[in-house]
Every structure is written in structure tokens, then in C-alpha cells.
Design a protein around this motif. Sequence first.
Motif, PDB file in Angstrom:
ATOM      1  N   PHE A   1       5.352   1.472 -14.392  1.00  0.00           N
ATOM      2  CA  PHE A   1       6.250   2.636 -14.332  1.00  0.00           C
ATOM      3  C   PHE A   1       6.236   3.279 -12.944  1.00  0.00           C
ATOM      4  N   ILE A   2       5.054   3.344 -12.326  1.00  0.00           N
ATOM      5  CA  ILE A   2       4.976   3.932 -10.985  1.00  0.00           C
ATOM      6  C   ILE A   2       5.886   3.154 -10.032  1.00  0.00           C
ATOM      7  N   ARG A   3       5.809   1.835 -10.110  1.00  0.00           N
ATOM      8  CA  ARG A   3       6.653   1.009  -9.228  1.00  0.00           C
ATOM      9  C   ARG A   3       8.131   1.151  -9.570  1.00  0.00           C
ATOM     10  N   GLN A   4       8.432   1.204 -10.876  1.00  0.00           N
ATOM     11  CA  GLN A   4       9.832   1.238 -11.296  1.00  0.00           C
ATOM     12  C   GLN A   4      10.512   2.564 -10.967  1.00  0.00           C
ATOM     13  N   PHE A   5       9.775   3.660 -11.089  1.00  0.00           N
ATOM     14  CA  PHE A   5      10.418   4.973 -10.981  1.00  0.00           C
ATOM     15  C   PHE A   5      10.317   5.601  -9.599  1.00  0.00           C
ATOM     16  N   SER A   6       9.563   4.988  -8.677  1.00  0.00           N
ATOM     17  CA  SER A   6       9.529   5.511  -7.310  1.00  0.00           C
ATOM     18  C   SER A   6      10.316   4.556  -6.412  1.00  0.00           C
ATOM     19  N   ASP A   7      10.680   5.033  -5.227  1.00  0.00           N
ATOM     20  CA  ASP A   7      11.417   4.164  -4.304  1.00  0.00           C
ATOM     21  C   ASP A   7      10.478   3.341  -3.438  1.00  0.00           C
ATOM     22  N   ALA A   8       9.259   3.819  -3.266  1.00  0.00           N
ATOM     23  CA  ALA A   8       8.243   3.055  -2.551  1.00  0.00           C
ATOM     24  C   ALA A   8       6.891   3.622  -2.956  1.00  0.00           C
ATOM     25  N   VAL A   9       5.896   2.753  -2.995  1.00  0.00           N
ATOM     26  CA  VAL A   9       4.562   3.214  -3.382  1.00  0.00           C
ATOM     27  C   VAL A   9       3.538   2.383  -2.621  1.00  0.00           C
ATOM     28  N   SER A  10       2.452   3.022  -2.205  1.00  0.00           N
ATOM     29  CA  SER A  10       1.415   2.280  -1.506  1.00  0.00           C
ATOM     30  C   SER A  10       0.054   2.872  -1.838  1.00  0.00           C
ATOM     31  N   TYR A  11      -0.962   2.037  -1.683  1.00  0.00           N
ATOM     32  CA  TYR A  11      -2.344   2.473  -1.924  1.00  0.00           C
ATOM     33  C   TYR A  11      -3.180   2.156  -0.699  1.00  0.00           C
ATOM     34  N   THR A  12      -4.077   3.049  -0.354  1.00  0.00           N
ATOM     35  CA  THR A  12      -5.058   2.738   0.681  1.00  0.00           C
ATOM     36  C   THR A  12      -6.377   3.425   0.353  1.00  0.00           C
ATOM     37  N   ARG A  13      -7.458   2.813   0.791  1.00  0.00           N
ATOM     38  CA  ARG A  13      -8.783   3.437   0.670  1.00  0.00           C
ATOM     39  C   ARG A  13      -9.083   4.027   2.039  1.00  0.00           C
ATOM     40  N   ARG A  14      -9.225   5.346   2.091  1.00  0.00           N
ATOM     41  CA  ARG A  14      -9.354   6.009   3.401  1.00  0.00           C
ATOM     42  C   ARG A  14     -10.447   7.065   3.325  1.00  0.00           C
ATOM     43  N   ASP A  15     -11.410   6.980   4.227  1.00  0.00           N
ATOM     44  CA  ASP A  15     -12.499   7.970   4.306  1.00  0.00           C
ATOM     45  C   ASP A  15     -13.166   8.170   2.947  1.00  0.00           C
ATOM     46  N   GLY A  16     -13.406   7.067   2.250  1.00  0.00           N
ATOM     47  CA  GLY A  16     -14.075   7.152   0.961  1.00  0.00           C
ATOM     48  C   GLY A  16     -13.198   7.701  -0.151  1.00  0.00           C
ATOM     49  N   MET A  17     -11.890   7.710   0.067  1.00  0.00           N
ATOM     50  CA  MET A  17     -10.979   8.230  -0.963  1.00  0.00           C
ATOM     51  C   MET A  17      -9.925   7.196  -1.333  1.00  0.00           C
ATOM     52  N   ASN A  18      -9.511   7.233  -2.603  1.00  0.00           N
ATOM     53  CA  ASN A  18      -8.332   6.488  -3.025  1.00  0.00           C
ATOM     54  C   ASN A  18      -7.110   7.332  -2.678  1.00  0.00           C
ATOM     55  N   VAL A  19      -6.162   6.746  -1.952  1.00  0.00           N
ATOM     56  CA  VAL A  19      -4.951   7.493  -1.587  1.00  0.00           C
ATOM     57  C   VAL A  19      -3.731   6.718  -2.081  1.00  0.00           C
ATOM     58  N   LEU A  20      -3.050   7.315  -3.052  1.00  0.00           N
ATOM     59  CA  LEU A  20      -1.835   6.700  -3.593  1.00  0.00           C
ATOM     60  C   LEU A  20      -0.642   7.517  -3.104  1.00  0.00           C
ATOM     61  N   THR A  21       0.313   6.851  -2.481  1.00  0.00           N
ATOM     62  CA  THR A  21       1.455   7.540  -1.879  1.00  0.00           C
ATOM     63  C   THR A  21       2.747   7.090  -2.555  1.00  0.00           C
ATOM     64  N   LEU A  22       3.472   8.058  -3.098  1.00  0.00           N
ATOM     65  CA  LEU A  22       4.748   7.776  -3.768  1.00  0.00           C
ATOM     66  C   LEU A  22       5.877   8.358  -2.941  1.00  0.00           C
ATOM     67  N   LEU A  23       6.931   7.603  -2.773  1.00  0.00           N
ATOM     68  CA  LEU A  23       8.065   8.080  -1.977  1.00  0.00           C
ATOM     69  C   LEU A  23       9.342   8.061  -2.821  1.00  0.00           C
ATOM     70  N   PHE A  24      10.094   9.140  -2.695  1.00  0.00           N
ATOM     71  CA  PHE A  24      11.370   9.259  -3.420  1.00  0.00           C
ATOM     72  C   PHE A  24      12.468   9.613  -2.428  1.00  0.00           C
ATOM     73  N   ARG A  25      13.625   9.011  -2.606  1.00  0.00           N
ATOM     74  CA  ARG A  25      14.785   9.345  -1.774  1.00  0.00           C
ATOM     75  C   ARG A  25      15.882   9.915  -2.660  1.00  0.00           C
ATOM     76  N   ARG A  26      16.716  10.732  -2.052  1.00  0.00           N
ATOM     77  CA  ARG A  26      17.890  11.205  -2.797  1.00  0.00           C
ATOM     78  C   ARG A  26      18.903  10.076  -2.905  1.00  0.00           C
ATOM     79  N   GLY A  27      19.653  10.111  -3.984  1.00  0.00           N
ATOM     80  CA  GLY A  27      20.774   9.172  -4.090  1.00  0.00           C
ATOM     81  C   GLY A  27      20.375   7.796  -4.560  1.00  0.00           C
ATOM     82  N   ALA A  28      19.087   7.510  -4.568  1.00  0.00           N
ATOM     83  CA  ALA A  28      18.648   6.210  -5.082  1.00  0.00           C
ATOM     84  C   ALA A  28      18.676   6.251  -6.593  1.00  0.00           C
ATOM     85  N   SER A  29      18.714   5.105  -7.211  1.00  0.00           N
ATOM     86  CA  SER A  29      18.690   5.099  -8.673  1.00  0.00           C
ATOM     87  C   SER A  29      17.816   3.968  -9.153  1.00  0.00           C
ATOM     88  N   ILE A  30      17.231   4.173 -10.325  1.00  0.00           N
ATOM     89  CA  ILE A  30      16.377   3.123 -10.865  1.00  0.00           C
ATOM     90  C   ILE A  30      17.256   2.004 -11.406  1.00  0.00           C
TER      91      ILE A  30
END
Lengths: 112, 142
Positions: free
Chosen positions: B110-139
Motif C-alpha cells: 500500500f505504501i508503494r501504491q499510494f505514494s508517488d515515490a518512497v525510499s528507505y535509508t539507515r542513517r545515524d542509527g535511525m530508520n528513515v522512510l521518505t514518502l513523496l506525493f505530488r499534486r495531480g498524480a493519481s493512483i
Amino acid sequence: MEFQIQKETAATVVAVIGRMDAVTAPEYEKKLAGMMDEGEKNFIIDFGKLDYISSAGLRALLMTGKRVKSLGGLMLLANIGGAVKDVFAISGFGTIFPMHDTVQSALGAAEE
Amino acid sequence: MPEERIRVDAKLDRLEEIVGFVEDCADRFRLEDSRKFGLNIAVEEAVVNICSYAYPDTEGMLDVACRVTDESLVIELSDSGIPFNILTLPDPETDAAIEDREIGGLGGYFIRQFSDAVSYTRRDGMNVLTLLFRRGASIELP
């Protein structure tokens, strides 16, 4: 999440109102489990007033659906619209449960 | 780039607060109402998985940051739990029958389907999940 429950001859109609998310989905499971414990095994779930569903909601549907099936009962979904319908389409859940446009149509199918 | 952030306990009973915060950011970004539903789902699935898998036996914090630009709304969820990347989980079999359908597996999908872009990185001992949404895009519906 709120419920409106109506007992019909062929099945119990359960209208689910509000949101089925990770916090509220267990309430749904508990409600249906309670009715199954009391002997009901045929359900029509009316989603006409459901505003939101996430994977936790779908999981709750699946769990109760499996138990209904093991009891030899039936679970039909009715009135699914809007964005909730999109979630069913994307997840493939639209093919798992029989879906009806109206409660009346689901009741007709349950009587057969 | 304006950024707003909140820090909450990584617990399911904070879900409503997190979703409210993200939706306020989406309003400032003027994300279409039709897409807020998907935003809500993507954020919920991410939070649920962080609570379950990043902090399986412990309690911890979750940082939620929203960045709004002209083009995009970026939601960043960071936790200091054990390394966990929800995006590596396989997609569920969406055409399986009820007897065969696994419980779970839908969250990352669902995360992949409903966002326009998604990425994960392990940074400074943290899990960082980044979700990106654009206007006008559609699933895309199957």
C-alpha cells in the motif's frame, strides 16, 4: 467506529460506520466474533458509511471471513464505494468476498 | 524549504495525532482531497510497521517531518529502532483465494501504491522512510 445491526431472515446485516484502521479494526473482529459465538454465521457487511479502510481493516475482514467460512456460513459485502472501493481493487480483496451494490441485492443472494 | 516536525511515542494510540499532523501539511500543500485518502493509508501502514518491527519489544520515539515545496509534499518518518526496511517485503498475492490469502504483507504494498515515490535509508542509527506525493498524480487501479 460504530455498528448498526439488523437481523434479517437470511443473514445479519452489519453496517460499519466510520474508520477501519489499525486502532479500530479489532473492534470489528470482536463484534463479529461475539455474534458468531452466539450462533450467527451469515453476515452482510454494509460499507455504505465506511469512510476509510487500511490493511489492518482488510486483515480483520479476512480473519472473520475465514472463520465464517469454517462455520459453513457466508459473508457478503455491500455498498462499497469511493476510495474504499479503490483499496479493495488494489489489494485484490474485491475478488475474495462477494460484493453487492446494495444490501437488498446481498440479501437476495443470501436467501438463495 | 519550510519544514514542520513532531516527535511522538511510536505507539498505535498516537496514530490519529500523526495522521492529523500530516493531513494539515497536505492541506498547506493543497493536495487534492481524493489523494488524502491514499496519504492517510501510506502513513498509517508506515507507522504500524515501525511500531511492530522497529520496536518489537521496546518503546521508542517516532519523528515525523513534513516538507512542502512547489512540486511535492515529502513526509519523512524516522525511528531509532532496530534496522527495518518495509520496502524489502515481497508484495502479497493479490489474486489468491480466501483460503490461501496470507494475513499481512499488504502494508508495504500500500505504501508503494499510494505514494508517488518512497525510499528507505539507515542513517545515524535511525530508520528513515521518505514518502513523496505530488499534486495531480493519481493512483493506478488494476
